[in-house]
Scaffold this active site. Structure first.
Site, PDB file in Angstrom:
ATOM      1  N   CYS A  26       0.308  -1.203  -0.079  1.00 26.10           N
ATOM      2  CA  CYS A  26       0.107   0.080  -0.328  1.00 26.10           C
ATOM      3  C   CYS A  26       0.867   1.460   0.266  1.00 26.10           C
ATOM      4  O   CYS A  26       0.575   2.509  -0.162  1.00 26.10           O
ATOM      5  CB  CYS A  26      -1.005  -0.109   1.205  1.00 26.10           C
ATOM      6  SG  CYS A  26      -2.495  -1.306   0.703  1.00 26.10           S
ATOM      7  N   LYS A  45       0.260   3.456  -2.735  1.00 27.59           N
ATOM      8  CA  LYS A  45      -1.154   4.861  -3.374  1.00 27.59           C
ATOM      9  C   LYS A  45      -0.214   6.104  -3.431  1.00 27.59           C
ATOM     10  O   LYS A  45       0.579   6.457  -3.764  1.00 27.59           O
ATOM     11  CB  LYS A  45      -1.495   4.800  -1.922  1.00 27.59           C
ATOM     12  CG  LYS A  45      -2.575   3.620  -1.568  1.00 27.59           C
ATOM     13  CD  LYS A  45      -2.894   3.898  -0.510  1.00 27.59           C
ATOM     14  CE  LYS A  45      -4.234   2.967  -1.259  1.00 27.59           C
ATOM     15  NZ  LYS A  45      -5.739   3.527   0.698  1.00 27.59           N
ATOM     16  N   ALA A  80     -14.344   8.461   0.546  1.00 27.44           N
ATOM     17  CA  ALA A  80     -13.598   7.941   0.695  1.00 27.44           C
ATOM     18  C   ALA A  80     -13.359   6.527   1.260  1.00 27.44           C
ATOM     19  O   ALA A  80     -12.507   5.632   2.040  1.00 27.44           O
ATOM     20  CB  ALA A  80     -12.207   8.668   1.251  1.00 27.44           C
ATOM     21  N   ASP A  81     -15.226   6.447   1.034  1.00 29.90           N
ATOM     22  CA  ASP A  81     -15.434   5.745   1.484  1.00 29.90           C
ATOM     23  C   ASP A  81     -13.876   3.572   1.045  1.00 29.90           C
ATOM     24  O   ASP A  81     -13.489   3.788   0.344  1.00 29.90           O
ATOM     25  CB  ASP A  81     -16.015   4.720   1.713  1.00 29.90           C
ATOM     26  CG  ASP A  81     -17.284   5.232   3.153  1.00 29.90           C
ATOM     27  OD1 ASP A  81     -16.552   4.626   3.840  1.00 29.90           O
ATOM     28  OD2 ASP A  81     -18.273   5.681   2.899  1.00 29.90           O
ATOM     29  N   ASP A 114      -8.347  -3.828  -5.700  1.00 27.10           N
ATOM     30  CA  ASP A 114      -7.305  -2.748  -5.186  1.00 27.10           C
ATOM     31  C   ASP A 114      -6.182  -4.271  -5.570  1.00 27.10           C
ATOM     32  O   ASP A 114      -6.160  -5.349  -5.701  1.00 27.10           O
ATOM     33  CB  ASP A 114      -6.771  -3.250  -3.278  1.00 27.10           C
ATOM     34  CG  ASP A 114      -6.414  -2.763  -2.113  1.00 27.10           C
ATOM     35  OD1 ASP A 114      -4.963  -2.814  -3.238  1.00 27.10           O
ATOM     36  OD2 ASP A 114      -6.790  -1.548  -1.307  1.00 27.10           O
ATOM     37  N   ASP A 153     -10.903  -4.448   2.287  1.00 21.27           N
ATOM     38  CA  ASP A 153     -11.793  -3.475   2.248  1.00 21.27           C
ATOM     39  C   ASP A 153     -13.537  -3.493   2.095  1.00 21.27           C
ATOM     40  O   ASP A 153     -14.492  -3.162   2.645  1.00 21.27           O
ATOM     41  CB  ASP A 153     -11.593  -2.855   0.417  1.00 21.27           C
ATOM     42  CG  ASP A 153     -10.878  -2.289   0.517  1.00 21.27           C
ATOM     43  OD1 ASP A 153      -9.808  -1.672   1.573  1.00 21.27           O
ATOM     44  OD2 ASP A 153     -10.317  -1.971  -0.957  1.00 21.27           O
ATOM     45  N   HIS A 187      -8.475 -10.522 -14.965  1.00 17.28           N
ATOM     46  CA  HIS A 187      -8.159  -9.677 -16.319  1.00 17.28           C
ATOM     47  C   HIS A 187      -6.273 -10.261 -15.821  1.00 17.28           C
ATOM     48  O   HIS A 187      -5.353  -9.724 -14.893  1.00 17.28           O
ATOM     49  CB  HIS A 187      -8.388  -8.360 -16.082  1.00 17.28           C
ATOM     50  CG  HIS A 187      -8.293  -7.239 -17.457  1.00 17.28           C
ATOM     51  ND1 HIS A 187      -8.525  -7.973 -19.033  1.00 17.28           N
ATOM     52  CD2 HIS A 187      -7.463  -7.016 -17.738  1.00 17.28           C
ATOM     53  CE1 HIS A 187      -8.056  -7.729 -19.636  1.00 17.28           C
ATOM     54  NE2 HIS A 187      -7.463  -6.742 -19.180  1.00 17.28           N
ATOM     55  N   SER A 188      -6.197 -10.386 -17.120  1.00 18.28           N
ATOM     56  CA  SER A 188      -4.108 -10.334 -17.075  1.00 18.28           C
ATOM     57  C   SER A 188      -3.536  -9.509 -18.091  1.00 18.28           C
ATOM     58  O   SER A 188      -4.377  -9.380 -18.994  1.00 18.28           O
ATOM     59  CB  SER A 188      -3.833 -11.282 -16.823  1.00 18.28           C
ATOM     60  OG  SER A 188      -4.250 -12.302 -17.969  1.00 18.28           O
TER      61      SER A 188
END
Length: 348
Positions: free
Chosen positions: A12, A15, A46-47, A65, A88, A137-138
Site C-alpha cells: 500500500c 498508493k 473516501a470509503d 485493490d 475493504d 483479467h491479466s
C-alpha cells in the site's frame, strides 16, 4: 532476481498520496454529481468500497485493490495482496462472496512458475476466507502488480462507513502499526527471519472481524488502516463525520521492531508524502519525536480495522477482535466535536 527489485515501492506504499488523489478525483468529477438513490456509498467520503442497495435486506459491496510486491516470496506476495483486498469488504461490515484476480506481470523477466505462485497465493488466501476467485483479467507489464476486485454483501442496516462517527466515541485499532517500516527494512535485505515471519503473519491475518463488529448496535464508523497511515485514515473518518479526534500515542499497538527501526531512521518515502498531504490537519503534542510521526503516517498493507463505537460497546468490540486473532487490538483514543482546522490531536 528479487521481486522487490522490480518496483520502486510495494504494497500500500504504492498508493497515490492522499492530497494528490483528492485533487485527481475532483478533476475527474468523481463523487461530485448526484448519485442514483440505490448507490448508498460512492466516492464522496473516501470509503473503502462502493455499496449498491438491492433491496431492504441486501446491499452489494464492491472494491478493487492491487499493488507491487513488498516481499520476495511469490506466494507470500499473492496472499498479502488478497488479504488486503478482502479487507475493504470487511471494513464496510460486509461478507465477501467472490473475487476477480487482477494481474499485470513482466513475463520473460519473471518465469511462469513465479507468476503462477503469486496467483496461487491469492487463491489460498481467498479459500481461507471462504471466497472463490471466479475469474479476472491479466496483462503484460514492466512492473509486477497483483490484487483482486471483490464483491460482498451486507444488510444495508449493518453497513459501517466513514461518516457515522459520534462525539464521545472511542477509537479501537485492530492490528499494530509498523508494517511499512518493517517492509522497508526487508527491501534492504536487513530484516531477520523472525521479524519477517511476524510481518507476514500480520499482513496475512484477515480482518474478518469486521462483519461481527458491524453487528454491534453502538458501532458507528469503521475503516481499515492502509496506505495513508493511521492519521490519514482517521482523518477520512473525521472529515466524513464532521468530528475531531484525540489519539494517545502511548496506547497505540506498535510492532517492537518497528519502533527500533524507525528510531534508527528506517522509514518510508510514503510516510513523508502522507504527512505532506494532511499534516496541516494534525496537532502533535510537544515531545512527539520524528520516529513517532513516521509510525503515525507509516503506510500499512493489510492493516488493522479502525472502529468508532460508544464507550460501553468497547469491551464487546475488543472481545470480537480477540476472538478473530487480533490480540493486539486496543483503545487508542476517541472522537470529539470539531473545532478549527485541526482534525486530529496526538498526545504523547
Amino acid at each position: 532476481m528479487r521481486l522487490t527489485e522490480l518496483s520502486k515501492s510495494g504494497g500500500c506504499g504504492c498508493k497515490v498520496a492522499p492530497a494528490a488523489l483528492r485533487e485527481l478525483l475532483v478533476r475527474a468529477g468523481l463523487g461530485q454529481k448526484p448519485a442514483p438513490e440505490a448507490l448508498l456509498v460512492g466516492a464522496e467520503n473516501a470509503d473503502d468500497a462502493a455499496v449498491w442497495k438491492i433491496n431492504d435486506d441486501t446491499a452489494i459491496i464492491a472494491s478493487a485493490d492491487f499493488f507491487a510486491p513488498l516481499v520476495d516470496v511469490p506466494s507470500d506476495f499473492g496472499r498479502i495482496a488478497a488479504a488486503n483486498a478482502l479487507s475493504d469488504i470487511y471494513a464496510m461490515g460486509g461478507k465477501p462472496l467472490f473475487a476477480l484476480a487482477l494481474s499485470a506481470m513482466p513475463r520473460g523477466v519473471l518465469s511462469d512458475d513465479i507468476i503462477a505462485d503469486i496467483l496461487a497465493g491469492g487463491r489460498a488466501m481467498c479459500e481461507k476466507a471462504g471466497v472463490i476467485i471466479a475469474g479476472g483479467h491479466s496483462i503484460e507489464s514492466s512492473d509486477p502488480l497483483y490484487g483482486l476486485a471483490v464483491l460482498g454483501v451486507a444488510p444495508p442496516c449493518r453497513l459501517l462507513t466513514n461518516g457515522g462517527g459520534m462525539v464521545g466515541d472511542v477509537l479501537l485499532l485492530g492490528k499494530p502499526l509498523g508494517v511499512g517500516v518493517l517492509s522497508a527494512s526487508h527491501r534492504r535485505g536487513q530484516l531477520s527471519a523472525e521479524n519477517y515471519a511476524d510481518l507476514l503473519s500480520l499482513m496475512t491475518q484477515l480482518n474478518d472481524s469486521g462483519y461481527e463488529l458491524a453487528g454491534l448496535s453502538d458501532a458507528h464508523a469503521m475503516t481499515d488502516v492502509t496506505g495513508f497511515g493511521l492519521l490519514g485514515h482517521l482523518l477520512e473518518i473525521c472529515r466524513a463525520s464532521d468530528r475531531a479526534a484525540q489519539v494517545d500515542f502511548a496506547r497505540l499497538p506498535v510492532l517492537a521492531e518497528a519502533v527500533k527501526l524507525a528510531a534508527a531512521g528506517v522509514v518510508t518515502a510514503a510516510a513523508a508524502r502522507n504527512w505532506d498531504s494532511y499534516g496541516d490537519e494534525v496537532i502533535l503534542a510537544e515531545g512527539i519525536k520524528e520516529w513517532q510521526k513516521a509510525l503515525l503516517t507509516d503506510p500499512q498493507t493489510s492493516g488493522g480495522l479502525l472502529l468508532c463505537c460508544a464507550p460501553h460497546a468497547a469491551d464487546a468490540a475488543l472481545r470480537i477482535f480477540y476472538s478473530h486473532g487480533c490480540t493486539d487490538a486496543a483503545i487508542i483514543g476517541g472522537l470529539c466535536a470539531a473545532e478549527g482546522e485541526a482534525r486530529v490531536t496526538v498526545n504523547n
